[in-house]
Write a protein that holds these residues in place. Structure first.
Motif, PDB file in Angstrom:
ATOM      1  N   LYS A  29     -31.641   0.769 -25.891  1.00  0.00           N
ATOM      2  CA  LYS A  29     -30.680  -0.344 -25.854  1.00  0.00           C
ATOM      3  C   LYS A  29     -30.328  -0.744 -24.423  1.00  0.00           C
ATOM      4  O   LYS A  29     -30.055  -1.904 -24.154  1.00  0.00           O
ATOM      5  CB  LYS A  29     -29.392   0.011 -26.604  1.00  0.00           C
ATOM      6  CG  LYS A  29     -29.598   0.365 -28.058  1.00  0.00           C
ATOM      7  CD  LYS A  29     -30.230  -0.767 -28.823  1.00  0.00           C
ATOM      8  CE  LYS A  29     -30.540  -0.392 -30.240  1.00  0.00           C
ATOM      9  NZ  LYS A  29     -31.379  -1.379 -30.903  1.00  0.00           N
ATOM     10  N   GLN A  66     -32.943 -13.864 -21.598  1.00  0.00           N
ATOM     11  CA  GLN A  66     -33.625 -12.936 -22.514  1.00  0.00           C
ATOM     12  C   GLN A  66     -32.805 -11.673 -22.723  1.00  0.00           C
ATOM     13  O   GLN A  66     -32.599 -11.235 -23.857  1.00  0.00           O
ATOM     14  CB  GLN A  66     -34.996 -12.594 -21.932  1.00  0.00           C
ATOM     15  CG  GLN A  66     -35.822 -11.661 -22.771  1.00  0.00           C
ATOM     16  CD  GLN A  66     -37.181 -11.428 -22.126  1.00  0.00           C
ATOM     17  OE1 GLN A  66     -37.779 -12.338 -21.547  1.00  0.00           O
ATOM     18  NE2 GLN A  66     -37.666 -10.217 -22.207  1.00  0.00           N
ATOM     19  N   LYS A  69     -29.542 -12.255 -24.669  1.00  0.00           N
ATOM     20  CA  LYS A  69     -29.829 -12.369 -26.104  1.00  0.00           C
ATOM     21  C   LYS A  69     -30.052 -10.999 -26.731  1.00  0.00           C
ATOM     22  O   LYS A  69     -29.571 -10.722 -27.833  1.00  0.00           O
ATOM     23  CB  LYS A  69     -31.050 -13.265 -26.342  1.00  0.00           C
ATOM     24  CG  LYS A  69     -30.766 -14.734 -26.154  1.00  0.00           C
ATOM     25  CD  LYS A  69     -32.010 -15.568 -26.415  1.00  0.00           C
ATOM     26  CE  LYS A  69     -31.731 -17.042 -26.198  1.00  0.00           C
ATOM     27  NZ  LYS A  69     -32.922 -17.873 -26.439  1.00  0.00           N
ATOM     28  N   GLN A  70     -30.793 -10.126 -26.035  1.00  0.00           N
ATOM     29  CA  GLN A  70     -31.035  -8.779 -26.558  1.00  0.00           C
ATOM     30  C   GLN A  70     -29.740  -7.979 -26.636  1.00  0.00           C
ATOM     31  O   GLN A  70     -29.484  -7.292 -27.628  1.00  0.00           O
ATOM     32  CB  GLN A  70     -32.055  -8.044 -25.691  1.00  0.00           C
ATOM     33  CG  GLN A  70     -33.457  -8.581 -25.814  1.00  0.00           C
ATOM     34  CD  GLN A  70     -34.410  -7.948 -24.807  1.00  0.00           C
ATOM     35  OE1 GLN A  70     -34.022  -7.152 -23.954  1.00  0.00           O
ATOM     36  NE2 GLN A  70     -35.677  -8.321 -24.887  1.00  0.00           N
ATOM     37  N   GLU A  72     -26.760  -9.139 -26.926  1.00  0.00           N
ATOM     38  CA  GLU A  72     -25.960  -9.718 -28.009  1.00  0.00           C
ATOM     39  C   GLU A  72     -26.484  -9.240 -29.370  1.00  0.00           C
ATOM     40  O   GLU A  72     -25.709  -8.829 -30.230  1.00  0.00           O
ATOM     41  CB  GLU A  72     -25.993 -11.244 -27.933  1.00  0.00           C
ATOM     42  CG  GLU A  72     -25.133 -11.917 -28.991  1.00  0.00           C
ATOM     43  CD  GLU A  72     -25.237 -13.428 -28.971  1.00  0.00           C
ATOM     44  OE1 GLU A  72     -24.405 -14.047 -29.666  1.00  0.00           O
ATOM     45  OE2 GLU A  72     -26.117 -13.999 -28.301  1.00  0.00           O
ATOM     46  N   ALA A  73     -27.801  -9.265 -29.546  1.00  0.00           N
ATOM     47  CA  ALA A  73     -28.409  -8.814 -30.808  1.00  0.00           C
ATOM     48  C   ALA A  73     -28.127  -7.334 -31.069  1.00  0.00           C
ATOM     49  O   ALA A  73     -27.976  -6.924 -32.228  1.00  0.00           O
ATOM     50  CB  ALA A  73     -29.915  -9.068 -30.783  1.00  0.00           C
ATOM     51  N   ASP A  74     -28.024  -6.542 -30.013  1.00  0.00           N
ATOM     52  CA  ASP A  74     -27.749  -5.113 -30.149  1.00  0.00           C
ATOM     53  C   ASP A  74     -26.252  -4.820 -30.279  1.00  0.00           C
ATOM     54  O   ASP A  74     -25.852  -3.660 -30.362  1.00  0.00           O
ATOM     55  CB  ASP A  74     -28.327  -4.345 -28.957  1.00  0.00           C
ATOM     56  CG  ASP A  74     -29.843  -4.249 -29.021  1.00  0.00           C
ATOM     57  OD1 ASP A  74     -30.409  -4.381 -30.122  1.00  0.00           O
ATOM     58  OD2 ASP A  74     -30.467  -4.029 -27.963  1.00  0.00           O
ATOM     59  N   GLY A  75     -25.431  -5.858 -30.258  1.00  0.00           N
ATOM     60  CA  GLY A  75     -23.994  -5.677 -30.446  1.00  0.00           C
ATOM     61  C   GLY A  75     -23.260  -5.141 -29.235  1.00  0.00           C
ATOM     62  O   GLY A  75     -22.166  -4.604 -29.362  1.00  0.00           O
ATOM     63  N   ARG A  79     -21.169 -13.391 -27.088  1.00  0.00           N
ATOM     64  CA  ARG A  79     -21.380 -14.724 -26.499  1.00  0.00           C
ATOM     65  C   ARG A  79     -20.402 -15.677 -27.174  1.00  0.00           C
ATOM     66  O   ARG A  79     -20.357 -15.760 -28.391  1.00  0.00           O
ATOM     67  CB  ARG A  79     -22.810 -15.186 -26.754  1.00  0.00           C
ATOM     68  CG  ARG A  79     -23.139 -16.558 -26.218  1.00  0.00           C
ATOM     69  CD  ARG A  79     -24.578 -16.921 -26.619  1.00  0.00           C
ATOM     70  NE  ARG A  79     -25.002 -18.151 -26.008  1.00  0.00           N
ATOM     71  CZ  ARG A  79     -24.895 -19.344 -26.568  1.00  0.00           C
ATOM     72  NH1 ARG A  79     -24.363 -19.480 -27.768  1.00  0.00           N
ATOM     73  NH2 ARG A  79     -25.319 -20.427 -25.945  1.00  0.00           N
ATOM     74  N   TYR A  91     -19.578 -14.695 -21.631  1.00  0.00           N
ATOM     75  CA  TYR A  91     -20.084 -13.427 -22.140  1.00  0.00           C
ATOM     76  C   TYR A  91     -19.068 -12.351 -21.819  1.00  0.00           C
ATOM     77  O   TYR A  91     -18.464 -12.363 -20.748  1.00  0.00           O
ATOM     78  CB  TYR A  91     -21.432 -13.081 -21.494  1.00  0.00           C
ATOM     79  CG  TYR A  91     -22.525 -14.038 -21.865  1.00  0.00           C
ATOM     80  CD1 TYR A  91     -23.292 -13.824 -23.002  1.00  0.00           C
ATOM     81  CD2 TYR A  91     -22.769 -15.171 -21.096  1.00  0.00           C
ATOM     82  CE1 TYR A  91     -24.290 -14.719 -23.354  1.00  0.00           C
ATOM     83  CE2 TYR A  91     -23.764 -16.071 -21.450  1.00  0.00           C
ATOM     84  CZ  TYR A  91     -24.517 -15.832 -22.583  1.00  0.00           C
ATOM     85  OH  TYR A  91     -25.505 -16.726 -22.937  1.00  0.00           O
TER      86      TYR A  91
END
Length: 124
Positions: A29, A66, A69-70, A72-75, A79, A91
Motif C-alpha cells: 500500500k 496516479q 488515485k491509488q 484514494e482507492a486504498d482508503g 479526495r 486531498y
C-alpha cells in the motif's frame, strides 16, 4: 502503469505474500518512491493538488495523479471536490492514513539519524 499478467507465477506469489504477511501488505500500500512522500505532505492538513505538486517538486503530474488515485482507492487519502468558483480539489488523510502517521514519523526519525551517520544531507 504497466499491465500485470494475472496468471503469472510472480503475480500469484506476490498475492500470497501480501495476504500472509502484514508487513508485505503494508508495504504494498505504501510502496514506491512517491506514496510515502505524498502521505508525509498530507500529515498536517488537507492540501490542494497544486500545493502537493509544489511541495513534491520532482514528481510529474502523471505520477502524482496516479498515486493519489491509488491512495484514494486504498482508503488512505480522501479526495474532495470543493464547489466554489473556481472549483478545486483537496486531498487529506483518511482515518487509515492517519493511523500510519506514527509509523511514518518513526521512519523519518530513522532516516534522519542514518542520513547524518552516513554523511548525507537531510531534506525536510
Amino acid at each position: 502503469m504497466y499491465q500485470i499478467k494475472e496468471a503469472s507465477t510472480n503475480h500469484e506469489n506476490k498475492q500470497q505474500i501480501t495476504v500472509a504477511c502484514p508487513v508485505s501488505f503494508t508495504l504494498e500500500k505504501l510502496g514506491g518512491r512517491w506514496k510515502p512522500i505524498i502521505l508525509w505532505n498530507l500529515r498536517d492538513r488537507q492540501k490542494r493538488y497544486s500545493e502537493l505538486k509544489k511541495a513534491i517538486v520532482p514528481i510529474t503530474e502523471k505520477m502524482l495523479i496516479q498515486h493519489l488515485k491509488q491512495l484514494e482507492a486504498d482508503g488512505l487519502v480522501i479526495r474532495k471536490v470543493v464547489e466554489v468558483m473556481p472549483p478545486h480539489v483537496t486531498y487529506e488523510l483518511a482515518e487509515a492514513g492517519k493511523e500510519l502517521l506514527p509509523a511514518l514519523d518513526t521512519l523519518a526519525k530513522w532516516g534522519l539519524k542514518h542520513q547524518t551517520m552516513a554523511g548525507n544531507e537531510t531534506v525536510d
